[in-house]
Motif scaffolding. Structure first.
Motif, PDB file in Angstrom:
ATOM      1  N   LEU A   6      19.004  44.707 -53.070  1.00 37.58           N
ATOM      2  CA  LEU A   6      18.857  45.119 -51.502  1.00 37.58           C
ATOM      3  C   LEU A   6      19.966  43.868 -50.894  1.00 37.58           C
ATOM      4  N   SER A  26      16.833  54.266 -26.779  1.00 29.39           N
ATOM      5  CA  SER A  26      16.852  52.986 -28.581  1.00 29.39           C
ATOM      6  C   SER A  26      17.144  51.774 -27.350  1.00 29.39           C
ATOM      7  N   ASN A  36      20.737  53.108 -44.632  1.00 25.73           N
ATOM      8  CA  ASN A  36      21.190  52.298 -43.632  1.00 25.73           C
ATOM      9  C   ASN A  36      20.679  51.272 -42.836  1.00 25.73           C
ATOM     10  N   LEU A  41      17.393  48.753 -43.184  1.00 24.67           N
ATOM     11  CA  LEU A  41      16.385  47.682 -43.792  1.00 24.67           C
ATOM     12  C   LEU A  41      15.690  48.335 -44.483  1.00 24.67           C
ATOM     13  N   GLY A  51      18.916  38.224 -40.157  1.00 20.28           N
ATOM     14  CA  GLY A  51      18.883  38.912 -39.144  1.00 20.28           C
ATOM     15  C   GLY A  51      17.212  38.827 -38.822  1.00 20.28           C
ATOM     16  N   THR A  67      19.079  49.516 -28.517  1.00 24.73           N
ATOM     17  CA  THR A  67      20.230  49.383 -29.232  1.00 24.73           C
ATOM     18  C   THR A  67      21.317  49.419 -28.086  1.00 24.73           C
TER      19      THR A  67
HETATM   20  C1  WQD Z   1      17.658  45.193 -39.871  1.00 24.14           C
HETATM   21  C2  WQD Z   1      18.136  43.995 -40.590  1.00 24.14           C
HETATM   22  C3  WQD Z   1      19.977  43.831 -40.869  1.00 24.14           C
HETATM   23  C4  WQD Z   1      19.497  46.679 -44.016  1.00 24.14           C
HETATM   24  C5  WQD Z   1      19.798  50.225 -36.405  1.00 24.14           C
HETATM   25  C6  WQD Z   1      20.514  50.124 -35.208  1.00 24.14           C
HETATM   26  C7  WQD Z   1      19.710  50.862 -34.245  1.00 24.14           C
HETATM   27  C8  WQD Z   1      18.232  51.692 -34.358  1.00 24.14           C
HETATM   28  C9  WQD Z   1      17.449  50.918 -35.172  1.00 24.14           C
HETATM   29  C10 WQD Z   1      18.299  53.435 -33.780  1.00 24.14           C
HETATM   30  C11 WQD Z   1      19.266  42.942 -39.619  1.00 24.14           C
HETATM   31  C12 WQD Z   1      19.327  44.214 -42.290  1.00 24.14           C
HETATM   32  C13 WQD Z   1      19.931  46.127 -42.899  1.00 24.14           C
HETATM   33  C14 WQD Z   1      19.671  45.752 -45.539  1.00 24.14           C
HETATM   34  C15 WQD Z   1      19.864  44.045 -44.830  1.00 24.14           C
HETATM   35  N1  WQD Z   1      18.784  52.685 -34.740  1.00 24.14           N
HETATM   36  N2  WQD Z   1      20.044  44.795 -42.896  1.00 24.14           N
HETATM   37  N3  WQD Z   1      19.910  45.149 -45.756  1.00 24.14           N
HETATM   38  O1  WQD Z   1      20.594  47.181 -36.969  1.00 24.14           O
HETATM   39  O2  WQD Z   1      18.476  46.196 -36.247  1.00 24.14           O
HETATM   40  O3  WQD Z   1      19.394  48.560 -35.775  1.00 24.14           O
HETATM   41  O4  WQD Z   1      18.831  50.652 -36.805  1.00 24.14           O
HETATM   42  O5  WQD Z   1      18.182  54.012 -32.442  1.00 24.14           O
HETATM   43  O6  WQD Z   1      20.223  52.274 -33.242  1.00 24.14           O
HETATM   44  O7  WQD Z   1      21.074  50.332 -34.807  1.00 24.14           O
HETATM   45  O8  WQD Z   1      18.446  47.989 -38.273  1.00 24.14           O
HETATM   46  O9  WQD Z   1      17.267  48.364 -40.416  1.00 24.14           O
HETATM   47  O10 WQD Z   1      19.524  48.678 -39.916  1.00 24.14           O
HETATM   48  O11 WQD Z   1      19.022  46.154 -39.808  1.00 24.14           O
HETATM   49  O12 WQD Z   1      20.088  42.949 -44.458  1.00 24.14           O
HETATM   50  O13 WQD Z   1      20.694  46.581 -46.804  1.00 24.14           O
HETATM   51  O14 WQD Z   1      17.927  43.997 -41.299  1.00 24.14           O
HETATM   52  O15 WQD Z   1      21.797  43.033 -40.959  1.00 24.14           O
HETATM   53  O16 WQD Z   1      19.232  42.074 -40.103  1.00 24.14           O
HETATM   54  P1  WQD Z   1      19.140  47.332 -37.074  1.00 24.14           P
HETATM   55  P2  WQD Z   1      18.102  47.827 -39.711  1.00 24.14           P
END
Ligand code: WQD
Length: 338
Positions: free
Chosen positions: A214, A124, A197, A199, A228, A126
């Motif tokens: 949302l 990932s 969790n 988006l 983001g 990450t």
């Molecule tokens: C994307 C953007 C949030 C939800 C995560 C894990 C990473 C990988 C992919 C496994 C960000 C914003 C989100 C919401 C929002 N998983 N957001 N409201 O955080 O980039 O990565 O998933 O490998 O390890 O960390 O993805 O989809 O959670 O967030 O505003 O209800 O959407 O702040 O900017 P992220 P995400």
């Protein structure tokens, strides 16, 4: 080749199983169904027109794993099985280290015992940690800010050490950016067990009426519109990347390879919301709230190494991702049955 796909009933795993079958490979799945529903298997058989053997057990069950390797004669493994919720990992670190790291060590031990040394690992972006410059390149140092991320960093290190100790291994570390989308049939897709969790699934559930609004986690980042920015990649492009990596390691004498799987393009939260409203013709009402702890402003890949070495490039647009997600979500408002 006969390929073992661990976590093959999961979101990315199921899409990759279809791609492997379509490319003529034989596939066997191991999945403990801790984050997948059995109904996925029927959909895979419907879409592929083939039987998909599935063994439901935890990779830590070494005896079952050894017996499976002994009876099946796998030639490669694509390893998805693992927990992946960042917040949950902070609350349950031991469960994450046991399942993700322990499960992988059990798998690698079984592979070594059976003389199977080709593995494509689901890593990932990450692993680039919170301070990486964009676009991210594979040579950047790795780190993490949560147990989930550390499991990915640690498993990559285990595989690097294994490649040094025994260069007959053929290992691909695939660093996904943000996987989204669904198979164009609308019959398989992302089906989070609880409140999403991520988006895209949350947006899809608002559009389909499962959720009211949302929450946009902050609009004061130094980005195009303050929200983001992420490198969203269609799960079908991701599946194709796994196929390309498997074929590359099967034909080249490099013990370990690391590739980013991303588009190289960033999309903001509000840009994704607008794209989803276009794709679904449904409103996605939102409220801007406080930043989510641990979030970074922007993350997107430099995908040039995978393009140069694998001849792989993400082909699908954000609009395609939203259109395909909507087809899945509107046809399966509650996700998979059961
Ligand atoms: C994307 C953007 C949030 C939800 C995560 C894990 C990473 C990988 C992919 C496994 C960000 C914003 C989100 C919401 C929002 N998983 N957001 N409201 O955080 O980039 O990565 O998933 O490998 O390890 O960390 O993805 O989809 O959670 O967030 O505003 O209800 O959407 O702040 O900017 P992220 P995400």
């Amino acid at each position: 080749m006969h390929v073992l796909v661990t976590g093959g009933a999961g979101y990315i795993g199921s899409h990759t199983v279809l791609a492997l079958l379509a490319a003529g490979h034989r596939v066997t799945v191991v999945d403990d169904f801790s984050n997948a529903k059995p109904a996925v298997v029927g959909r895979l058989e419907e879409l592929s027109g083939q039987h998909v053997p599935v063994h439901a057990f935890d990779l830590a069950e070494a005896d079952k794993l050894a017996a499976l390797f002994a009876q099946e004669g796998f030639e490669a493994v694509v390893h998805f099985a693992g927990f992946k919720a960042v917040g949950e990992s902070v609350a349950q670190p031991l469960g994450y280290y046991r399942n993700n790291l322990g499960g992988t060590l059990s798998l690698l031990t079984a592979m070594q015992g059976a003389g199977v040394r080709r593995i494509v690992f689901s890593s990932s972006a990450t692993v680039y940690g919170p301070d990486a410059p964009v676009p991210m390149t594979e040579d950047l140092p790795t780190s993490a800010t949560n147990p989930y991320g550390w499991t990915k960093v640690m498993i990559e290190q285990v595989l690097r050490d294994l490649a040094v100790a025994d260069p007959t291994w053929r290992i691909a570390l695939l660093r996904y950016f943000n996987p989204v989308g669904a198979h164009p049939s609308g019959r398989i897709g992302e089906d989070p067990a609880d409140v999403p969790n991520n988006l895209m699934p949350f947006v899809a559930q608002v559009a389909v009426g499962r959720r009211e609004r949302l929450s946009v986690f902050g609009d004061d980042y130094d980005t195009v519109d303050g929200t983001g920015v992420r490198d969203y990649i269609h799960v079908e492009d991701l599946a194709a990347g796994h196929l390309a990596a498997l074929e590359w390691i099967s034909g080249h004498d490099r013990a370990l390879s690391t590739w980013n799987l991303g588009t190289g393009r960033g999309t903001s939260v509000l840009e994704l919301v607008a794209a989803f409203e276009r794709a679904s013709s449904r409103p996605v009402p939102y409220d801007v709230v406080a930043r989510r702890p641990g979030d970074i402003a922007a993350s997107y890949a430099d995908p040039s190494l995978a393009e140069a070495e694998l001849g792989w490039r993400a082909a699908r647009s954000v609009d395609d991702m939203c259109t395909d997600t909507w087809r899945w979500q509107s046809a399966n408002p509650e996700g998979y049955p059961g």
